[in-house]
Motif scaffolding. Structure first.
Motif, short mmCIF file in Angstrom:
data_model
loop_
_atom_site.label_atom_id
_atom_site.label_comp_id
_atom_site.label_asym_id
_atom_site.label_seq_id
_atom_site.Cartn_x
_atom_site.Cartn_y
_atom_site.Cartn_z
N TRP A 125 0.84 -1.20 0.00
CA TRP A 125 0.00 0.00 0.00
C TRP A 125 0.88 1.24 0.00
O TRP A 125 0.77 2.09 0.87
CB TRP A 125 -0.96 0.00 1.19
CG TRP A 125 -1.98 -1.07 1.06
CD1 TRP A 125 -1.96 -2.28 1.66
CD2 TRP A 125 -3.19 -1.02 0.28
NE1 TRP A 125 -3.07 -3.01 1.29
CE2 TRP A 125 -3.84 -2.26 0.45
CE3 TRP A 125 -3.77 -0.07 -0.56
CZ2 TRP A 125 -5.04 -2.55 -0.18
CZ3 TRP A 125 -4.97 -0.36 -1.17
CH2 TRP A 125 -5.59 -1.60 -0.98
N ASP A 126 1.78 1.37 -0.97
CA ASP A 126 2.56 2.60 -1.02
C ASP A 126 1.82 3.61 -1.90
O ASP A 126 0.80 3.31 -2.52
CB ASP A 126 4.02 2.34 -1.46
CG ASP A 126 4.19 2.23 -2.95
OD1 ASP A 126 3.17 2.07 -3.66
OD2 ASP A 126 5.33 2.28 -3.42
N ALA A 127 2.33 4.85 -1.94
CA ALA A 127 1.57 5.94 -2.56
C ALA A 127 1.32 5.68 -4.05
O ALA A 127 0.23 5.94 -4.56
CB ALA A 127 2.29 7.26 -2.35
N TRP A 179 7.29 12.66 -4.14
CA TRP A 179 6.81 13.36 -2.94
C TRP A 179 6.96 12.52 -1.68
O TRP A 179 7.15 13.03 -0.61
CB TRP A 179 5.34 13.76 -3.11
CG TRP A 179 5.13 14.83 -4.13
CD1 TRP A 179 6.10 15.67 -4.63
CD2 TRP A 179 3.91 15.20 -4.78
NE1 TRP A 179 5.54 16.52 -5.54
CE2 TRP A 179 4.19 16.27 -5.66
CE3 TRP A 179 2.60 14.73 -4.70
CZ2 TRP A 179 3.23 16.88 -6.44
CZ3 TRP A 179 1.64 15.34 -5.48
CH2 TRP A 179 1.95 16.41 -6.35
N TRP A 180 6.81 11.21 -1.81
CA TRP A 180 6.86 10.35 -0.63
C TRP A 180 7.86 9.22 -0.81
O TRP A 180 8.27 8.93 -1.92
CB TRP A 180 5.46 9.76 -0.36
CG TRP A 180 4.43 10.82 -0.19
CD1 TRP A 180 4.33 11.68 0.87
CD2 TRP A 180 3.35 11.15 -1.09
NE1 TRP A 180 3.27 12.52 0.67
CE2 TRP A 180 2.64 12.22 -0.51
CE3 TRP A 180 2.92 10.64 -2.30
CZ2 TRP A 180 1.54 12.81 -1.10
CZ3 TRP A 180 1.82 11.22 -2.90
CH2 TRP A 180 1.13 12.29 -2.30
N ASN A 181 8.22 8.59 0.31
CA ASN A 181 9.01 7.36 0.24
C ASN A 181 8.08 6.25 -0.24
O ASN A 181 7.07 6.00 0.38
CB ASN A 181 9.50 6.95 1.63
CG ASN A 181 10.50 7.94 2.18
OD1 ASN A 181 11.13 8.68 1.44
ND2 ASN A 181 10.62 7.98 3.50
N THR A 182 8.45 5.61 -1.33
CA THR A 182 7.62 4.52 -1.82
C THR A 182 8.50 3.32 -2.15
O THR A 182 9.70 3.48 -2.35
CB THR A 182 6.86 4.91 -3.11
OG1 THR A 182 7.81 5.43 -4.04
CG2 THR A 182 5.81 5.96 -2.84
N LEU A 183 7.87 2.16 -2.22
CA LEU A 183 8.63 0.97 -2.65
C LEU A 183 8.88 1.07 -4.16
O LEU A 183 9.91 0.66 -4.66
CB LEU A 183 7.83 -0.30 -2.31
CG LEU A 183 8.48 -1.63 -2.73
CD1 LEU A 183 9.84 -1.80 -2.08
CD2 LEU A 183 7.58 -2.80 -2.33
N LEU B 27 -3.13 16.45 1.49
CA LEU B 27 -1.90 15.67 1.29
C LEU B 27 -0.75 16.27 2.09
O LEU B 27 0.08 15.56 2.63
CB LEU B 27 -1.54 15.60 -0.19
CG LEU B 27 -2.49 14.75 -1.02
CD1 LEU B 27 -2.04 14.72 -2.46
CD2 LEU B 27 -2.56 13.34 -0.46
N ILE B 34 1.92 9.32 4.71
CA ILE B 34 1.84 8.61 3.44
C ILE B 34 3.16 7.92 3.14
O ILE B 34 3.21 6.99 2.38
CB ILE B 34 1.44 9.58 2.31
CG1 ILE B 34 0.10 10.22 2.63
CG2 ILE B 34 1.32 8.84 0.98
CD1 ILE B 34 -0.36 11.23 1.64
N ASP B 35 4.23 8.40 3.77
CA ASP B 35 5.53 7.74 3.58
C ASP B 35 5.40 6.26 3.89
O ASP B 35 4.78 5.88 4.88
CB ASP B 35 6.58 8.35 4.51
CG ASP B 35 7.11 9.65 3.94
OD1 ASP B 35 6.95 9.85 2.73
OD2 ASP B 35 7.67 10.44 4.70
N TYR B 36 5.99 5.46 3.03
CA TYR B 36 5.84 4.03 3.21
C TYR B 36 6.81 3.51 4.27
O TYR B 36 6.60 2.48 4.85
CB TYR B 36 6.08 3.32 1.88
CG TYR B 36 5.67 1.89 1.88
CD1 TYR B 36 4.35 1.54 2.07
CD2 TYR B 36 6.60 0.88 1.70
CE1 TYR B 36 3.96 0.23 2.07
CE2 TYR B 36 6.23 -0.43 1.70
CZ TYR B 36 4.90 -0.76 1.89
OH TYR B 36 4.51 -2.07 1.90
#
Lengths: 247, 160
Positions: A125-127, A179-183, B27, B34-36
């Motif tokens: 469930w990453d961004a 924008w975000w840390n994602t896998l 957001l 939201i950071d994984y």
């Protein structure tokens, strides 16, 4: 300014035009997809890190790019349909929705198949993955909303509003990895820098991206023509068309 | 354009703008949620903006690079421990299970588990994260000196 467009607001002319587009584009799309896929699957070199599994890129990336491209097209058409109240454009929105949904499903499915061997999981469930899943729900929502009203004008309007509203999600999908840390890793080709993929791997990918675009154009013209004929079934031009095709 | 259309254009545009602004605000507010994953420096020094550090026992994800030479495997079972770093601080991960194919020293990975103490995580899931670069093996070897070696398991480990 848009005088040349006016004749195509007439369903009959729009029908003839999209039939022509379909007939012209579908062989090109087939050619691109065959060349791109064979080149990508058989002749492109293997990846240093991912080996043969990386070949999924030749379907995953084009499907993902045009799942977003189709949505943007649908949103812009929906916007114009709402502002200028053009019934024909509402039909175009409805014509695109299921095709976009299929592209999204294809991107999600190939992504899952790719994720299992490389990341070690089908789904996280990453961004990036989550926002792409929301895109699928938006497509299904637009389609479902249209058919949930008995009055097609109301349904068309509701579907257009959802299509316009959902556009907000498109930049979120694209920039989610920044924008975000994602896998999910960052962009390989859809960025202003030089693509981070070797040239002999890039060419078949570009051909397949063009192939998917052409396929999208062909299929949506086809569906658009069908929707037009369906909604105008009682008109003379459709009857004439049916008689011509039967004889 | 007639006035009614102009009005509709304005209305639809304003709704869309308002919606975009709302989404942007939501957001931004959710930002770090939201950071994984946490990075090793965030676990040790706290999140950049808020300075909040995870608590011991908290379930979390960590993402970082496997430090060269830090992978220690057990000879009898699948237990493995390795260090993760990003810009300096190092966090140790202990894991008992099969590692993904892409796992190796220098590789980016994401582990999910519980914080045992300030710098150690007992993971129950390890995922490999790869970058966006694709190239043939020969080029990778020439450019970066990277050679992909699959992890080796002893017969005893495979028998488990």
């Amino acid at each position: 300014m848009f005088k040349w467009l006016h004749p195509y607001a007439k369903p009959e002319n729009a029908y003839t035009l999209s039939e022509k587009i379909y007939a012209f584009v579908i062989p090109l799309a087939t050619l691109c997809l065959i060349v791109g896929s064979l080149w990508g699957l058989l002749f492109a070199p293997t990846d240093y890190q991912q080996g043969e599994s990386f070949r999924l890129i030749y379907f995953h990336v084009p499907a993902a790019i045009w799942s977003m491209g189709a949505y943007t097209t649908m949103g812009v058409l929906g916007f114009c349909a709402l502002v200028w109240q053009i019934r024909t454009l509402e039909l175009a929105v409805i014509a695109i929705a299921p095709i976009g949904a299929i592209f999204t499903i294809l991107a999600l499915a190939t992504g899952a198949i790719w994720g299992k061997p490389m990341w070690g999981t089908w789904w996280v469930w990453d961004a990036r993955l989550t926002s792409e899943l929301i895109l699928l729900f938006l497509y299904l929502g637009v389609f479902a909303l249209y058919f949930s009203f008995d009055d097609k004008r109301t349904g068309g309007k509701a579907a257009c509003i959802l299509a316009v509203v959902g556009i907000v999600n498109v930049p979120i999908i694209h920039y989610s990895v920044e924008w975000w840390n994602t896998l999910h890793q960052g962009a390989t080709i859809t960025k202003f820098d030089k693509p981070s993929i070797a040239g002999d791997m890039l060419w078949p990918l570009l051909i397949n991206i063009v192939g998917f675009l052409l396929l999208f154009i062909a299929l949506s013209s086809y569906r658009f023509a069908t929707e037009l004929a369906k909604s105008e079934a009682h008109r003379k031009w459709v009857l004439k068309l049916v008689r011509k095709n039967l004889s | 354009m007639n006035p009614r259309r102009k009005q509709r254009l304005l209305l639809v545009s304003i709704i869309l703008l308002g919606l975009a602004a709302t989404t942007a605000l939501i957001l931004t507010a959710l930002d770090e949620n939201i950071d994984y994953f946490y990075t090793p420096s965030e676990i040790i020094n706290g999140k950049n903006e808020t300075g909040i550090k995870p608590k011991v026992g908290q379930r979390l994800r960590i993402g970082g690079m496997v430090v060269e030479g830090s992978v220690k495997r057990s000879d009898v079972d699948l237990e493995v421990s390795f260090d993760l770093s990003d810009t300096g601080p190092i966090v140790t991960v202990i894991y008992d299970g099969i590692l993904p194919d892409l796992f190796r020293e220098g590789q980016g990975i994401i582990a999910q588990g519980h914080l045992v103490n300030a710098t150690t995580i007992k993971a129950f899931e390890v995922l490999a994260k790869h970058d966006e670069e694709y190239m043939p093996p020969e080029i990778a070897e020439a450019m970066k000196g990277i050679k992909h070696v699959k992890p080796e398991y002893t017969q005893q480990q495979l028998g488990n």
